[in-house]
Scaffold this motif. Structure first.
Motif, short mmCIF file in Angstrom:
data_model
loop_
_atom_site.label_atom_id
_atom_site.label_comp_id
_atom_site.label_asym_id
_atom_site.label_seq_id
_atom_site.Cartn_x
_atom_site.Cartn_y
_atom_site.Cartn_z
N ASN A 75 0.81 -1.22 0.00
CA ASN A 75 0.00 0.00 0.00
C ASN A 75 0.84 1.27 0.00
O ASN A 75 0.34 2.35 -0.31
N LEU A 76 2.13 1.15 0.35
CA LEU A 76 3.03 2.31 0.34
C LEU A 76 3.83 2.43 -0.95
O LEU A 76 4.60 3.37 -1.12
N MET A 77 3.65 1.48 -1.86
CA MET A 77 4.45 1.46 -3.08
C MET A 77 4.22 2.69 -3.95
O MET A 77 3.10 3.19 -4.07
N ASN A 78 5.29 3.16 -4.57
CA ASN A 78 5.24 4.25 -5.51
C ASN A 78 6.16 3.89 -6.69
O ASN A 78 7.36 3.79 -6.49
N PRO A 79 5.64 3.61 -7.85
CA PRO A 79 4.24 3.78 -8.27
C PRO A 79 3.33 2.72 -7.69
O PRO A 79 3.79 1.61 -7.39
N LYS A 80 2.08 3.06 -7.55
CA LYS A 80 1.12 2.10 -7.00
C LYS A 80 0.83 1.02 -8.05
O LYS A 80 0.71 1.31 -9.24
N PRO A 81 0.72 -0.23 -7.63
CA PRO A 81 0.44 -1.30 -8.59
C PRO A 81 -0.97 -1.21 -9.14
O PRO A 81 -1.90 -0.81 -8.44
N ASP A 82 -1.11 -1.59 -10.40
CA ASP A 82 -2.45 -1.62 -11.01
C ASP A 82 -3.30 -2.71 -10.37
O ASP A 82 -4.52 -2.58 -10.29
N PHE A 83 -2.67 -3.80 -9.98
CA PHE A 83 -3.38 -4.88 -9.29
C PHE A 83 -2.35 -5.69 -8.51
O PHE A 83 -1.14 -5.53 -8.68
N VAL A 84 -2.85 -6.56 -7.63
CA VAL A 84 -2.00 -7.45 -6.84
C VAL A 84 -2.44 -8.88 -7.13
O VAL A 84 -3.63 -9.19 -7.11
N LEU A 85 -1.48 -9.76 -7.40
CA LEU A 85 -1.78 -11.17 -7.58
C LEU A 85 -1.26 -11.94 -6.37
O LEU A 85 -0.10 -11.81 -6.00
N PHE A 86 -2.14 -12.73 -5.74
CA PHE A 86 -1.71 -13.61 -4.65
C PHE A 86 -1.39 -14.97 -5.25
O PHE A 86 -2.22 -15.58 -5.91
N GLY A 87 -0.16 -15.49 -4.97
CA GLY A 87 0.37 -16.64 -5.68
C GLY A 87 0.07 -18.01 -5.11
O GLY A 87 0.74 -18.98 -5.51
N GLY A 88 -0.90 -18.15 -4.22
CA GLY A 88 -1.29 -19.47 -3.73
C GLY A 88 -0.79 -19.78 -2.34
O GLY A 88 0.12 -19.16 -1.82
N ASP A 89 -1.41 -20.80 -1.72
CA ASP A 89 -1.14 -21.20 -0.33
C ASP A 89 -1.44 -20.06 0.64
O ASP A 89 -0.60 -19.65 1.43
N LEU A 90 -2.67 -19.59 0.57
CA LEU A 90 -3.13 -18.59 1.53
C LEU A 90 -3.24 -19.22 2.91
O LEU A 90 -2.81 -18.63 3.90
N GLY A 91 -3.81 -20.41 3.00
CA GLY A 91 -3.89 -21.15 4.25
C GLY A 91 -2.87 -22.28 4.29
O GLY A 91 -2.22 -22.58 3.29
N GLN A 92 -2.75 -22.91 5.44
CA GLN A 92 -1.82 -24.03 5.61
C GLN A 92 -2.52 -25.38 5.46
O GLN A 92 -2.00 -26.28 4.82
N SER A 107 -7.90 -7.96 2.18
CA SER A 107 -8.91 -6.93 1.89
C SER A 107 -8.40 -5.52 2.18
O SER A 107 -8.97 -4.54 1.72
N ALA A 108 -7.30 -5.42 2.93
CA ALA A 108 -6.72 -4.11 3.23
C ALA A 108 -5.92 -3.56 2.05
O ALA A 108 -5.51 -2.38 2.08
N LEU A 109 -5.67 -4.36 1.04
CA LEU A 109 -4.93 -3.88 -0.13
C LEU A 109 -5.71 -2.78 -0.85
O LEU A 109 -6.92 -2.91 -1.06
N ARG A 110 -5.00 -1.76 -1.27
CA ARG A 110 -5.63 -0.63 -1.97
C ARG A 110 -5.48 -0.78 -3.48
O ARG A 110 -5.17 0.18 -4.19
N ALA A 111 -5.64 -1.98 -3.95
CA ALA A 111 -5.57 -2.27 -5.38
C ALA A 111 -6.42 -3.51 -5.64
O ALA A 111 -6.64 -4.32 -4.74
N PRO A 112 -6.91 -3.69 -6.86
CA PRO A 112 -7.65 -4.91 -7.18
C PRO A 112 -6.78 -6.14 -6.95
O PRO A 112 -5.57 -6.10 -7.17
N VAL A 113 -7.38 -7.23 -6.50
CA VAL A 113 -6.64 -8.44 -6.15
C VAL A 113 -7.02 -9.58 -7.09
O VAL A 113 -8.21 -9.83 -7.32
N LYS A 114 -6.03 -10.25 -7.65
CA LYS A 114 -6.20 -11.47 -8.43
C LYS A 114 -5.68 -12.63 -7.58
O LYS A 114 -4.66 -12.51 -6.91
N MET A 115 -6.37 -13.77 -7.63
CA MET A 115 -6.00 -14.89 -6.77
C MET A 115 -5.56 -16.10 -7.57
O MET A 115 -6.05 -16.35 -8.68
N MET A 116 -4.63 -16.86 -6.99
CA MET A 116 -4.19 -18.13 -7.56
C MET A 116 -4.25 -19.19 -6.47
O MET A 116 -3.99 -18.92 -5.29
#
Length: 356
Positions: A75-92, A107-116
């Motif tokens: 969320n502090l990145m500059n430039p801000k990302p157009d979207f964020v991709l989560f690369g898998g293994d969210l849970g254990q 959900s706290a991300l300030r960019a659209p989220v793509k999931m894998m």
């Protein structure tokens, strides 16, 4: 923005932090008048959080903090990302509580989220809860001139999948790093046919970025650093001029090139895995290009997790790794050799540190 300026800006954001994520720039040629192409864009990758429920609302704190740190820094990145991709293994262990907990943090991300999807998200309920929350486990989309494909590479033979009486036993077996009762991953025939159809209308000149959880190559079968139908996927991608495969799962620096396809791994927000050669009982096929990452103090809870900034420049991938209590690394695509190289270690022939 020029590539060097982007690296400078991103480095300012990263200074003094442990950022277990990847920031990616897709850089096109500047316009004839010298202005920046309006096709340039950035996106971020966060992967392998392995959030683990202890009881009720209590989760393993270190894994939680790794993901929360990644979200905050993103969320502090500059430039801000157009979207964020989560690369898998969210849970254990694939529990609904773990998936929901991870979704709340993301959900706290300030960019659209793509999931894998990762195997730790799947093998308890065969992905039912994950898919109810996040949708299809494989899909594609276009963004400013780049075709991006997200694959589900953690499938196995149906006979193995359904032989278990207890879903948690199946999940725990697949979650083990070297459990001999596990099964090798694959993408599968149905998805391969989908990929052929998806790419049939894409120009061979279009840059392709493929995300998979497991590497779409065969490195070490015992730990599932392996995809059984990797060669078939590579054959589908072969006609395209510039293809980049970016994967999670391995929790370490890896890079390779097979034909026209460049491969790069991303780091984990949870913990690092050892390299396969440490397990001498079986042969591994670690790419010869890869110089193993330095290891930090094994008693340091964030040992070798780190973060990497990735920019896709002229259709190829460079990775800039920031490693806490360790030496930073850059794996960049060399246009002369047409291969990814670990700049300092390969060009200066410095041996990789293998202990703290």
């Amino acid at each position: 923005m020029k590539r060097r300026d982007f690296i400078k800006k991103a480095s300012v954001v990263a200074a003094g932090t442990i950022l277990p994520m990847s920031l990616i720039e897709v850089a096109f040629a500047d316009n004839a008048d010298g202005s920046t192409s309006d096709k340039n864009f950035t996106f971020a990758v966060i992967s392998d959080a392995h959030l683990q429920q202890i009881k009720g609302t209590k989760f393993v704190r270190n894994w939680d903090m790794g993901l929360k740190k990644a979200v905050a820094e993103c969320n502090l990145m500059n430039p801000k990302p157009d979207f964020v991709l989560f690369g898998g293994d969210l849970g254990q262990l694939g529990k609904a509580a773990e998936i929901d907990h991870g979704a709340e943090i993301l959900s706290a991300l300030r960019a659209p989220v793509k999931m894998m999807l990762g195997e730790h998200d799947y093998y308890l309920d065969l992905g039912e809860h994950w898919m109810n929350r996040f949708g299809d486990p494989y899909y594609s989309f276009d963004h400013k001139g780049v075709h991006i494909v997200v694959l589900n590479s953690i499938l196995v033979d149906e006979g193995w999948t359904h032989k278990w009486k207890d879903p948690m036993q199946r999940m725990q077996t697949m979650a083990g790093l070297d459990d001999p009762n596990g099964s090798a991953f694959m993408v599968g025939e149905k998805q391969r046919q989908w990929l052929k159809k998806d790419l049939s209308s894409i120009s061979k000149e279009t840059p392709i970025i493929v995300f998979s959880h497991s590497p779409l190559q065969k490195i070490y079968k015992g730990w599932n650093f392996w995809t059984d139908d990797a060669e078939q996927i590579q054959a589908i991608l072969k006609p395209f001029k510039k293809v980049n495969v970016i994967y999670g799962h391995v929790h370490q620096i890896q890079y390779n090139k097979i034909g026209n396809i460049a491969f790069n791994s991303v780091m984990s927000t949870a913990w690092p895995w050892p390299y396969p050669k440490t397990y001498t009982q079986a042969k591994s096929y670690m790419p010869k290009l890869t110089i193993e990452m330095n290891r930090a103090d094994p008693f340091f809870e964030r040992d070798a997790t780190g973060w990497e900034m990735i920019d896709v420049h002229s259709g190829r991938v460079d990775l800039h790794f920031q490693l806490p209590n360790n030496e930073n690394r850059t794996v960049a695509y060399n246009e002369k050799t047409q291969e990814p190289e670990d700049i300092k270690y390969q060009q200066q022939k410095i041996p990789s540190q293998i202990h703290y």
